[in-house]
Enzyme design. Sequence first.
Site, PDB file in Angstrom:
ATOM      1  CB  CYS A  45      -0.949   0.076   1.316  1.00 35.02           C
ATOM      2  SG  CYS A  45      -2.019  -1.403   1.232  1.00 35.02           S
TER       3      CYS A  45
HETATM    4  C1  BEZ Z   1       0.488  -4.597   1.997  1.00 34.87           C
HETATM    5  O1  BEZ Z   1       0.222  -3.580   1.715  1.00 34.87           O
HETATM    6  O2  BEZ Z   1       1.753  -4.869   1.974  1.00 34.87           O
HETATM    7  C2  BEZ Z   1      -0.309  -5.865   2.258  1.00 34.87           C
HETATM    8  C3  BEZ Z   1      -1.549  -5.227   2.855  1.00 34.87           C
HETATM    9  C4  BEZ Z   1      -2.481  -6.428   3.445  1.00 34.87           C
HETATM   10  C5  BEZ Z   1      -2.104  -7.726   3.000  1.00 34.87           C
HETATM   11  C6  BEZ Z   1      -0.886  -8.080   2.261  1.00 34.87           C
HETATM   12  C7  BEZ Z   1      -0.275  -7.067   2.036  1.00 34.87           C
END
Ligand code: BEZ
Length: 210
Positions: A45
């Site tokens: 994110c």
């Molecule tokens: C991420 O942004 O890295 C992430 C967030 C939730 C689940 C898996 C990855």
Amino acid sequence: MSIHLGDEAPDFTAETTEGSIDFHRWKAGKWAVLFSHPADYTPVCTTELGRTATINSEFEKRDVKTIAVSVDPVEDHRGWAPDIRDVGGTDLNFPIIADPDRRVSALYDMIHAGEGDTSTVRSVFIIDPQNKVRLTLTYPKSVGRNFDEILRVIDALQLTDAHPVSTPADWTPGDQVIVSPAMATDEARQRFEQVEEAKPYLRWAAYPQS
Ligand code: BEZ
């Protein structure tokens, strides 16, 4: 509720990093990209929001406003913003909606029960100036999106709104386009440059210049 292409994008009021907004009033006759991410302070994110901030001028050039959403509260979004700047290299320059009561996420069907928890998946909605939904995309939580692809689709939508054409597989701006099946080849030759008939139903034309 699932949202289909051509539907009116649901309106809502929500708290964001830029204050309270009424969605339709906020976008005010412009295009919008509304996209969800699972959680603040997570690696994928952070890269996605950093990338959006870095290319936000490309969205603005196309008259598009960007807005992100997650179920985290606004204080978390504000606390995370310096990390987004550090990773992407540009200050956060678009609002992030705080949706702790999951109203916006439910309205746009961004929480998928099979995906593990009650956070949002990576949804994208491209919404036109008339508030009509023109593209939906859903990515899993583990896979970051390609924001150049989102710009490419906006270019294609704006071109095909302005001209009786479609865009072929892997099209990028400047490439040949496909003449609409509703237009006769003779008429296409008057309107477009370099019209070629590959098949009776597949007529190529040069990228429309105006
Ligand atoms: C991420 O942004 O890295 C992430 C967030 C939730 C689940 C898996 C990855």
